[in-house]
Scaffold this motif. Structure first.
Motif, PDB file in Angstrom:
ATOM      1  N   THR A  84      33.273  50.963  42.713  1.00  0.00           N
ATOM      2  CA  THR A  84      34.821  50.894  41.967  1.00  0.00           C
ATOM      3  C   THR A  84      35.651  50.493  41.545  1.00  0.00           C
ATOM      4  O   THR A  84      35.478  49.830  42.666  1.00  0.00           O
ATOM      5  CB  THR A  84      34.770  52.983  43.073  1.00  0.00           C
ATOM      6  N   VAL A  85      36.243  50.233  40.858  1.00  0.00           N
ATOM      7  CA  VAL A  85      37.147  49.288  41.129  1.00  0.00           C
ATOM      8  C   VAL A  85      38.823  50.165  40.794  1.00  0.00           C
ATOM      9  O   VAL A  85      38.223  51.005  39.607  1.00  0.00           O
ATOM     10  CB  VAL A  85      37.451  47.967  40.189  1.00  0.00           C
ATOM     11  N   GLU A  86      39.281  50.317  41.468  1.00  0.00           N
ATOM     12  CA  GLU A  86      40.804  51.880  40.974  1.00  0.00           C
ATOM     13  C   GLU A  86      41.663  50.751  41.435  1.00  0.00           C
ATOM     14  O   GLU A  86      41.925  50.684  43.160  1.00  0.00           O
ATOM     15  CB  GLU A  86      40.407  53.341  41.457  1.00  0.00           C
ATOM     16  N   GLY A  87      43.051  51.533  40.771  1.00  0.00           N
ATOM     17  CA  GLY A  87      43.813  51.278  41.020  1.00  0.00           C
ATOM     18  C   GLY A  87      44.569  49.731  41.686  1.00  0.00           C
ATOM     19  O   GLY A  87      45.794  49.777  41.655  1.00  0.00           O
ATOM     20  N   ASN A  88      44.086  48.832  40.956  1.00  0.00           N
ATOM     21  CA  ASN A  88      44.659  47.595  41.156  1.00  0.00           C
ATOM     22  C   ASN A  88      45.726  46.723  40.518  1.00  0.00           C
ATOM     23  O   ASN A  88      45.417  47.110  39.184  1.00  0.00           O
ATOM     24  CB  ASN A  88      43.654  46.487  41.783  1.00  0.00           C
ATOM     25  N   GLU A  89      46.212  46.070  40.817  1.00  0.00           N
ATOM     26  CA  GLU A  89      46.976  45.520  40.532  1.00  0.00           C
ATOM     27  C   GLU A  89      46.771  44.109  40.344  1.00  0.00           C
ATOM     28  O   GLU A  89      46.329  43.455  41.335  1.00  0.00           O
ATOM     29  CB  GLU A  89      48.929  45.071  40.817  1.00  0.00           C
ATOM     30  N   VAL A  90      46.811  43.510  38.770  1.00  0.00           N
ATOM     31  CA  VAL A  90      46.019  41.741  39.303  1.00  0.00           C
ATOM     32  C   VAL A  90      46.798  41.085  38.379  1.00  0.00           C
ATOM     33  O   VAL A  90      47.324  41.233  37.006  1.00  0.00           O
ATOM     34  CB  VAL A  90      44.657  41.932  38.333  1.00  0.00           C
ATOM     35  N   LEU A  91      47.664  39.533  38.281  1.00  0.00           N
ATOM     36  CA  LEU A  91      48.987  39.333  37.874  1.00  0.00           C
ATOM     37  C   LEU A  91      48.786  37.802  37.706  1.00  0.00           C
ATOM     38  O   LEU A  91      48.152  37.133  38.903  1.00  0.00           O
ATOM     39  CB  LEU A  91      49.936  39.687  37.835  1.00  0.00           C
ATOM     40  N   PHE A  92      49.136  37.213  37.130  1.00  0.00           N
ATOM     41  CA  PHE A  92      49.443  36.052  37.372  1.00  0.00           C
ATOM     42  C   PHE A  92      47.685  35.059  37.549  1.00  0.00           C
ATOM     43  O   PHE A  92      47.092  34.709  38.501  1.00  0.00           O
ATOM     44  CB  PHE A  92      50.166  35.452  38.498  1.00  0.00           C
ATOM     45  N   ARG A  93      47.352  34.817  36.420  1.00  0.00           N
ATOM     46  CA  ARG A  93      45.773  34.739  36.685  1.00  0.00           C
ATOM     47  C   ARG A  93      45.379  33.577  36.131  1.00  0.00           C
ATOM     48  O   ARG A  93      45.649  33.520  35.010  1.00  0.00           O
ATOM     49  CB  ARG A  93      44.612  36.071  35.997  1.00  0.00           C
ATOM     50  N   GLY A  94      44.838  32.414  36.439  1.00  0.00           N
ATOM     51  CA  GLY A  94      43.576  32.064  35.034  1.00  0.00           C
ATOM     52  C   GLY A  94      43.195  32.101  34.376  1.00  0.00           C
ATOM     53  O   GLY A  94      43.499  31.138  33.220  1.00  0.00           O
ATOM     54  N   VAL A  95      41.997  32.735  35.312  1.00  0.00           N
ATOM     55  CA  VAL A  95      40.914  32.736  33.294  1.00  0.00           C
ATOM     56  C   VAL A  95      40.960  34.855  33.559  1.00  0.00           C
ATOM     57  O   VAL A  95      41.636  35.144  33.423  1.00  0.00           O
ATOM     58  CB  VAL A  95      39.981  32.396  33.842  1.00  0.00           C
ATOM     59  N   ASP A  96      39.766  34.668  33.751  1.00  0.00           N
ATOM     60  CA  ASP A  96      39.205  36.060  33.890  1.00  0.00           C
ATOM     61  C   ASP A  96      40.721  37.255  34.988  1.00  0.00           C
ATOM     62  O   ASP A  96      40.127  36.634  36.108  1.00  0.00           O
ATOM     63  CB  ASP A  96      37.865  36.933  33.571  1.00  0.00           C
ATOM     64  N   CYS A  97      40.626  38.278  34.568  1.00  0.00           N
ATOM     65  CA  CYS A  97      41.147  39.642  35.649  1.00  0.00           C
ATOM     66  C   CYS A  97      39.826  40.751  36.792  1.00  0.00           C
ATOM     67  O   CYS A  97      39.614  40.214  37.574  1.00  0.00           O
ATOM     68  CB  CYS A  97      41.944  40.565  35.001  1.00  0.00           C
ATOM     69  N   GLU A 136      25.294  48.447  37.316  1.00  0.00           N
ATOM     70  CA  GLU A 136      24.594  48.960  37.031  1.00  0.00           C
ATOM     71  C   GLU A 136      25.867  50.655  37.623  1.00  0.00           C
ATOM     72  O   GLU A 136      26.278  50.473  39.100  1.00  0.00           O
ATOM     73  CB  GLU A 136      23.765  49.676  37.650  1.00  0.00           C
ATOM     74  N   ASN A 137      26.509  51.970  36.407  1.00  0.00           N
ATOM     75  CA  ASN A 137      27.035  52.407  37.546  1.00  0.00           C
ATOM     76  C   ASN A 137      28.484  52.086  37.576  1.00  0.00           C
ATOM     77  O   ASN A 137      29.080  52.073  39.368  1.00  0.00           O
ATOM     78  CB  ASN A 137      26.344  53.193  38.552  1.00  0.00           C
ATOM     79  N   VAL A 138      29.227  51.416  36.896  1.00  0.00           N
ATOM     80  CA  VAL A 138      30.259  51.009  37.481  1.00  0.00           C
ATOM     81  C   VAL A 138      31.716  52.321  37.033  1.00  0.00           C
ATOM     82  O   VAL A 138      31.741  52.348  35.607  1.00  0.00           O
ATOM     83  CB  VAL A 138      30.349  49.483  36.493  1.00  0.00           C
ATOM     84  N   LEU A 139      32.484  52.036  37.680  1.00  0.00           N
ATOM     85  CA  LEU A 139      33.346  52.305  37.279  1.00  0.00           C
ATOM     86  C   LEU A 139      35.164  51.856  37.559  1.00  0.00           C
ATOM     87  O   LEU A 139      35.409  51.236  38.528  1.00  0.00           O
ATOM     88  CB  LEU A 139      33.649  54.123  38.417  1.00  0.00           C
ATOM     89  N   ILE A 140      35.201  51.252  36.251  1.00  0.00           N
ATOM     90  CA  ILE A 140      37.013  51.162  36.401  1.00  0.00           C
ATOM     91  C   ILE A 140      38.085  50.899  36.005  1.00  0.00           C
ATOM     92  O   ILE A 140      38.183  51.338  34.780  1.00  0.00           O
ATOM     93  CB  ILE A 140      36.929  49.089  35.472  1.00  0.00           C
ATOM     94  N   GLN A 141      39.078  51.876  35.996  1.00  0.00           N
ATOM     95  CA  GLN A 141      40.098  52.539  36.364  1.00  0.00           C
ATOM     96  C   GLN A 141      41.050  52.664  36.788  1.00  0.00           C
ATOM     97  O   GLN A 141      41.677  52.694  37.887  1.00  0.00           O
ATOM     98  CB  GLN A 141      39.884  54.208  36.368  1.00  0.00           C
ATOM     99  N   ASN A 142      42.441  53.228  36.086  1.00  0.00           N
ATOM    100  CA  ASN A 142      43.711  52.975  36.901  1.00  0.00           C
ATOM    101  C   ASN A 142      44.041  51.844  37.607  1.00  0.00           C
ATOM    102  O   ASN A 142      45.084  51.678  38.468  1.00  0.00           O
ATOM    103  CB  ASN A 142      43.905  53.486  37.803  1.00  0.00           C
ATOM    104  N   ILE A 185      32.407  52.613  32.390  1.00  0.00           N
ATOM    105  CA  ILE A 185      33.278  53.633  32.858  1.00  0.00           C
ATOM    106  C   ILE A 185      35.094  53.235  32.709  1.00  0.00           C
ATOM    107  O   ILE A 185      34.775  52.091  33.616  1.00  0.00           O
ATOM    108  CB  ILE A 185      33.307  54.800  32.996  1.00  0.00           C
ATOM    109  N   ILE A 186      35.159  52.418  31.394  1.00  0.00           N
ATOM    110  CA  ILE A 186      36.712  51.609  31.793  1.00  0.00           C
ATOM    111  C   ILE A 186      37.754  52.820  31.112  1.00  0.00           C
ATOM    112  O   ILE A 186      38.207  52.829  30.107  1.00  0.00           O
ATOM    113  CB  ILE A 186      36.454  50.272  30.778  1.00  0.00           C
ATOM    114  N   LYS A 187      38.365  53.650  31.900  1.00  0.00           N
ATOM    115  CA  LYS A 187      39.645  54.367  31.596  1.00  0.00           C
ATOM    116  C   LYS A 187      40.600  53.990  31.943  1.00  0.00           C
ATOM    117  O   LYS A 187      40.785  53.199  33.611  1.00  0.00           O
ATOM    118  CB  LYS A 187      38.872  55.492  31.537  1.00  0.00           C
TER     119      LYS A 187
END
Length: 299
Positions: free
Chosen positions: A186-199, A217-223, A243-245
């Motif tokens: 689960t990857v949720e509620g994070n802020e990512v900024l000022f990046r060289g390549v991918d977030c 397997e079974n990855v949730l990326i949200q908010n 799920i990316i939502k």
């Protein structure tokens, strides 16, 4: 038997320039279940959390600061600043940074697949544990600020039930939040900024000899809020049931969201990827065409 609680100051830690707290921090996570980082900036090089059930916590980002004195040398990989190597461990409420923050505008060179040159990391990589059975379970990184890295901000490899929650990750040369052979993430509620390549990028390199999982397997990326980045906003590669939502992505130079075949030679195609209710603005790359290598992708 480990004691329950320790304030690192009670072990001799000092919030003073050029005072090396490495030995004290390692002693704390080796011998206590709850390790408290009080207000201050505590310099160190790197340490590992090798005991089960350790909670490393502070008063909040910008208040409890761990500042690594690691220095990047081209072509030489260094271990992460802080690394979780056992089950049921948590890092929360701290800032993890560098005394001399690497120039995030310089593209990362010689990127290791996972867990080298990172700021915070969970789990093993093929460089450290060539095993198809070892997993790190139930690790959490939450409410932290991660500033700077040689390659990755938060790197997670060969793990189950990891949660990356409500962190702010910035000034990263490579990938801000990077995953490798995982299940139930689960990857949720994070802020990512000022990046060289991918977030935020879920990756597999075409070989599963280091993990019981042939793919992520079974990855949730949200908010999550992703903005002002070098290339991709959110990407999944070699992934099943993702799920990316409800993410907001603004100002990326390549793709906002992409689900693609892995780039490591295994040609593992993402399956059952659902991309729902995301807001994308000021994108300079593709979005709709990003699904051509995916199976059962919904946008």
């Amino acid at each position: 038997v480990r004691s329950q609680e320790i304030n690192i100051v009670n072990l001799g830690a000092k919030s003073e320039p050029n005072f090396d707290n490495t030995t004290i921090l390692q002693l704390a996570v080796d011998n206590y279940k709850n390790v408290f980082i009080p207000e201050g900036v505590f310099e160190f090089t790197r340490f590992k959390i090798t005991k089960e059930g350790v909670r490393l916590y502070g008063l909040g980002s910008g208040i409890s600061v761990l500042s690594s004195t690691n220095i990047y040398q081209a072509g030489i990989h260094v271990e992460p600043n802080i690394r979780i190597l056992n089950h049921n461990c948590t890092i929360e409420g701290i800032t993890s940074t560098f005394k001399n923050i690497p120039n995030w505008k310089v593209t990362a060179v010689g990127q290791s697949p996972i867990n080298s040159d990172a700021n915070l990391s969970i789990g093993w990589s093929e460089a450290y544990a060539p095993s198809n059975t070892f997993l790190i379970e139930n690790a959490i990184i939450k409410n932290c600020e991660v500033i700077g890295s040689f390659v990755q901000g938060i790197a997670i490899g060969v793990s189950e039930n990891a949660k990356i929650l409500n962190n702010k990750v910035s000034q990263i040369r490579g990938t801000a939040i990077f995953f490798f052979f995982l299940s139930k993430i689960t990857v949720e509620g994070n802020e990512v900024l000022f990046r060289g390549v991918d977030c935020i990028f879920i990756f597999v390199n075409g070989t599963s000899i280091y993990s019981p999982h042939a793919m992520n397997e079974n990855v949730l990326i949200q908010n999550n809020y992703v903005h002002d980045v070098g290339t991709k906003g959110i990407g999944v590669s070699g992934c099943s049931s993702a799920i990316i939502k409800n993410n907001v992505i603004n100002n990326t130079w390549v793709d906002g969201i992409i689900a693609e075949e892995d780039s490591g030679g295994g040609h593992i195609t993402p399956k059952n990827v659902k991309i729902l209710n995301n807001v994308l603005t000021n994108l300079f790359g593709a979005f709709g065409g990003a699904y051509k290598h995916s199976q059962n992708a919904n946008a």
